[in-house]
Design an enzyme around this catalytic site. Structure first.
Site, PDB file in Angstrom:
ATOM      1  CD  GLU A 111       5.254  -9.288 -14.838  1.00 21.45           C
ATOM      2  OE1 GLU A 111       5.198  -9.225 -13.609  1.00 21.45           O
ATOM      3  OE2 GLU A 111       6.281  -9.036 -15.474  1.00 21.45           O
ATOM      4  CD  GLU A 137      11.860 -10.709 -17.439  1.00 22.68           C
ATOM      5  OE1 GLU A 137      11.764 -11.489 -16.480  1.00 22.68           O
ATOM      6  OE2 GLU A 137      11.443  -9.532 -17.387  1.00 22.68           O
ATOM      7  CB  CYS A 175      -0.878   0.021   1.233  1.00 20.69           C
ATOM      8  SG  CYS A 175      -1.452  -1.571   1.782  1.00 20.69           S
ATOM      9  CD1 TRP A 228      -4.935  -4.624  -3.967  1.00 22.61           C
ATOM     10  CD2 TRP A 228      -2.854  -4.402  -4.701  1.00 22.61           C
ATOM     11  NE1 TRP A 228      -4.818  -5.392  -5.095  1.00 22.61           N
ATOM     12  CE2 TRP A 228      -3.552  -5.264  -5.561  1.00 22.61           C
ATOM     13  CE3 TRP A 228      -1.529  -4.105  -4.968  1.00 22.61           C
ATOM     14  CZ2 TRP A 228      -2.961  -5.845  -6.666  1.00 22.61           C
ATOM     15  CZ3 TRP A 228      -0.941  -4.685  -6.066  1.00 22.61           C
ATOM     16  CH2 TRP A 228      -1.650  -5.542  -6.912  1.00 22.61           C
ATOM     17  CE  LYS A 283       8.096  -8.542 -17.407  1.00 24.32           C
ATOM     18  NZ  LYS A 283       9.231  -8.431 -16.587  1.00 24.32           N
ATOM     19  CG  ASN A 295       2.189   0.802   3.612  1.00 22.07           C
ATOM     20  OD1 ASN A 295       0.986   1.044   3.575  1.00 22.07           O
ATOM     21  ND2 ASN A 295       3.071   1.411   2.849  1.00 22.07           N
ATOM     22  N   GLY A 296       2.062  -3.064   5.926  1.00 21.54           N
ATOM     23  CA  GLY A 296       2.734  -4.191   6.584  1.00 21.54           C
ATOM     24  C   GLY A 296       1.762  -5.045   7.355  1.00 21.54           C
ATOM     25  CG  HIS A 306      13.923 -34.628 -21.054  1.00 24.04           C
ATOM     26  ND1 HIS A 306      14.348 -35.918 -21.226  1.00 24.04           N
ATOM     27  CD2 HIS A 306      14.888 -33.835 -21.579  1.00 24.04           C
ATOM     28  CE1 HIS A 306      15.534 -35.911 -21.814  1.00 24.04           C
ATOM     29  NE2 HIS A 306      15.883 -34.657 -22.045  1.00 24.04           N
ATOM     30  CE  LYS A 346       8.589  -1.395 -10.688  1.00 24.98           C
ATOM     31  NZ  LYS A 346       8.859  -2.268 -11.842  1.00 24.98           N
ATOM     32  NE  ARG A 357       4.432   2.247  -3.410  1.00 27.58           N
ATOM     33  CZ  ARG A 357       5.054   1.642  -2.415  1.00 27.58           C
ATOM     34  NH1 ARG A 357       4.427   0.769  -1.688  1.00 27.58           N
ATOM     35  NH2 ARG A 357       6.294   1.919  -2.142  1.00 27.58           N
TER      36      ARG A 357
HETATM   37  C1  F6R Z   1       8.213  -8.801 -12.905  1.00 25.44           C
HETATM   38  C2  F6R Z   1       8.600  -8.082 -11.707  1.00 25.44           C
HETATM   39  C3  F6R Z   1       8.850  -8.859 -10.473  1.00 25.44           C
HETATM   40  C4  F6R Z   1      10.100  -8.311  -9.763  1.00 25.44           C
HETATM   41  C5  F6R Z   1      10.291  -8.993  -8.407  1.00 25.44           C
HETATM   42  C6  F6R Z   1      11.560  -8.529  -7.724  1.00 25.44           C
HETATM   43  O1  F6R Z   1       8.014  -7.930 -13.964  1.00 25.44           O
HETATM   44  O2  F6R Z   1       8.701  -6.895 -11.711  1.00 25.44           O
HETATM   45  O3  F6R Z   1       8.994 -10.223 -10.743  1.00 25.44           O
HETATM   46  O4  F6R Z   1      11.205  -8.514 -10.593  1.00 25.44           O
HETATM   47  O5  F6R Z   1       9.194  -8.710  -7.589  1.00 25.44           O
HETATM   48  O6  F6R Z   1      11.529  -7.164  -7.484  1.00 25.44           O
HETATM   49  P1  F6R Z   1      12.844  -6.356  -7.154  1.00 25.44           P
HETATM   50  O7  F6R Z   1      13.713  -6.410  -8.359  1.00 25.44           O
HETATM   51  O8  F6R Z   1      12.382  -4.974  -6.824  1.00 25.44           O
HETATM   52  O9  F6R Z   1      13.495  -7.049  -5.989  1.00 25.44           O
END
Ligand code: F6R
Length: 600
Positions: free
Chosen positions: A480, A473, A10, A82, A477, A108-109, A496, A595, A35
């Site tokens: 997500e 990766e 949040c 959130w 993408k 937060n938390g 396999h 994020k 966020r």
């Molecule tokens: C995917 C993404 C997440 C972050 C992960 C680690 O697009 O953004 O998988 O890579 O949450 O986040 P950081 O790099 O901030 O530790």
């Protein structure tokens, strides 16, 4: 009764000064929108009384409910919440107020012992209004108050267990905010006759670029004309003010439809900025990777994928063995680590709980902690023995793009730094930003293919060697932001098991630049085609063989094999973006994601 878990992702904003607080709070909250959140609220001290407004939905709902109310308060706190579990409703939205109605708090938390605290509060006759853990904190502060908000907070935190950040105001001391950091990020903004608090720097940027990131275990006492930072015992601390080098424009969309698209197209610049920081071979670190018997990379998500690419480079150029671990897995794995190990933590935010705490546990066992982070002053940055920065600027889109390529640039520079061929290799890296620009200039072709395949429900992404992590990766993408099932796999492993997934409805994205495993990749592509699968091949310009074999091709300039991940990832980022946009999804704030993940 159901249990409620509050996410720490949040947003918190607070203002104390000589201007109307509401403007600062709403603007700050809007800047934390990326966020993701489900409700928003503010609390202001208006004419000696608390004014609280909360709404479920977007900040505009909150603005609507505030419409026409002339609020001139100069002290206030705001929040975007959130929740993943439990009800999304006004009652559970923050700020929460105390039993006397004189205190308001945003948080937060997770307060892990809140049930116990709640029971205690109820036994004292206090009526608990929401289903949140947060409400316990504000009641406790009220109960502990004896004429000094700071003292009440210091007393209260002694009874809290968990990881949290909160900010509290009270009508009994209207020109004061007290805020605490313990496991969730919190940054103080320093102004003239005004001071700010926020969970993230972008919320402060319209008002100040002078900031003090708080460390875990710190409490700040903010007033219009000064601020004081204490440890949990109440000892006064001296902290340095940092100047934030980003400007506000870099946190805006700059004409692009989404932050993610803007950030993809920013990569020539962000890579250039990052690489420029590492062109001198001697400046990187006071030690060599060869001084260690092993490198252990810890990271999550996209940063983990960057670590997987880095492993190939580090082992190739330093001959030091590298282990790459998901931070959440290694944290409880009892891995033998010691003084001869280098822990390399990779994190865009520098706040990811799993990454931080797994790295810190290894540091405690004697390992040296080196981090690659994007956010200067983040917890991981401050906790590490050494930090290498990715100079990618703020990344707002939840899906990481520009910070991934910047992380790879730092990893490459680190790998070749003390090798014989460092200069030649860095020259190759210096050419990358221009090549990235070239690939991005052909985004229309990727868009066409994205629209063609946007209705597929499953995808397979295949790669080998340096492009295996890129397949992971690319699949991440797509998952997500478009919510389409995608599996990233090492192409040679496919036979396999996953080959059973292939049919005419499951497209495969195959990464096949002319590198040492090119011929093997071609065989793997043939295996897919033989089972009626459609293949989008990503390979070098002018590769007639690939053109003949694959259903479609996306071409990238010919480069040394080491540099291929910087280019192969670009069409995959664009592919995921265009599909999600075509499907009308919320690209910058995908469902269920945040994020910065500050919970385990
Ligand atoms: C995917 C993404 C997440 C972050 C992960 C680690 O697009 O953004 O998988 O890579 O949450 O986040 P950081 O790099 O901030 O530790």
């Amino acid at each position: 009764m159901f249990s409620l878990i509050i996410l720490t992702m949040c947003g918190i904003v607070g203002y104390v000064g000589t201007s109307p607080a509401l403007i600062v709070l709403l603007e700050g909250l809007e800047r934390l929108e990326y966020r993701g959140y489900d409700s928003a609220g503010v609390a202001l001290i208006e004419n000696g009384r608390l004014h609280v407004d909360k709404k479920v939905g977007k900040i505009r709902e909150l603005v609507r409910s505030l419409w026409g109310k002339e609020l001139k308060a100069m002290t206030g706190i705001g929040h975007t919440r959130w929740a993943t579990h439990g009800e999304v409703c006004e009652l559970n939205a923050h700020p929460h107020t105390s039993c006397s109605g004189d205190f308001a708090l945003v948080h937060n938390g997770i307060v892990e012992n809140y049930r116990e605290l709640k029971q205690k509060l109820e036994s004292l006759g206090i009526e608990y209004k929401s289903q949140t853990d947060t409400e316990a904190i504000v009641h406790l502060i009220d109960l502990n108050y004896e004429g000094d908000l700071l003292k009440a907070v210091l007393k209260t935190i002694k009874s809290l267990k968990g990881a949290y950040a909160f900010a509290v105001i009270s009508t009994r001391e209207p020109n004061r905010i007290v805020a605490v950091r313990y496991g969730s990020p919190l940054v103080v903004g320093v102004g003239k006759n005004e001071n700010f608090i926020a969970s993230d720097i972008p919320a402060l940027l319209p008002f100040t670029r002078e900031v003090i990131p708080l460390d875990d275990g710190e409490v700040v006492d903010l007033r219009p004309d000064g601020l004081f930072i204490y440890d949990f015992e109440g000892n006064l601390l001296t902290k340095e003010v940092m100047h934030v080098p980003w400007d506000i424009i870099s946190a805006e969309k700059g004409g692009f439809k989404h932050f993610m698209l803007k950030e993809i197209f920013e990569q020539p610049r962000t890579l250039g900025d990052t690489i420029r920081g590492y062109i001198s071979r001697d400046i990187i670190l006071p030690f060599s990777l060869r001084d260690f018997r092993r490198v252990v990379v810890v990271a999550c998500g996209t940063s983990y994928h960057a670590g997987l690419v880095g492993k190939y480079w580090i082992e190739k150029y330093t001959r030091v063995p590298v282990e790459v671990a998901y931070a959440s897995e290694i944290r409880y794995a009892d891995m033998p680590v010691g003084e001869n190990d280098l822990v390399l933590a990779i994190s865009q935010s520098g706040e990811t709980a799993d990454t931080r705490f797994s790295a810190l546990a290894m540091k405690e066992k004697g390992a040296t902690l080196l981090s690659i982070v994007n956010v200067m002053g983040s917890a991981l940055d401050r906790e590490s023995d050494h930090t290498l920065y990715t100079h990618a600027g703020p990344e707002i889109g939840v899906a990481a793009t520009k910070t991934f390529t910047a992380q790879m640039a730092v990893l490459f520079a680190l790998s070749v730094n003390q090798s014989e061929s460092a200069q030649e290799k860095m020259e190759n890296l210096l050419k990358v930003p221009h090549l990235v620009e070239e690939v991005l200039s052909k985004s229309e072709k990727v868009k066409e293919l994205a629209l063609k395949y946007a209705n597929s429900t499953d995808f397979l992404y295949l790669g080998r060697f340096l492009n295996y992590p890129i397949a992971l990766e690319g699949a991440l993408k797509l998952k997500e932001i478009s919510y389409i099932h995608a599996e990233g796999y090492p192409a040679g492993e496919m036979k396999h098991g996953p080959i059973a997934l292939i049919d005419e409805k499951t497209p495969t994205v195959a990464l096949a630049p002319r590198d040492r495993v090119y011929e093997k990749m071609l065989s793997n592509i043939e295996e897919v085609l033989a089972r009626k699968g459609k293949v989008i091949g990503v390979g070098f310009e002018g590769d007639e063989t690939l053109r003949k074999v694959c259903t479609h091709t996306i071409e990238i300039p010919q480069v040394d094999e080491d540099m291929t991940p910087f280019l192969t990832i670009l069409p995959l980022q664009l592919f995921a973006y265009y599909i999600a946009d075509y499907l009308g999804l919320d690209v910058d704030q995908p469902r269920n994601l945040a994020k910065t993940v500050t919970v385990e």
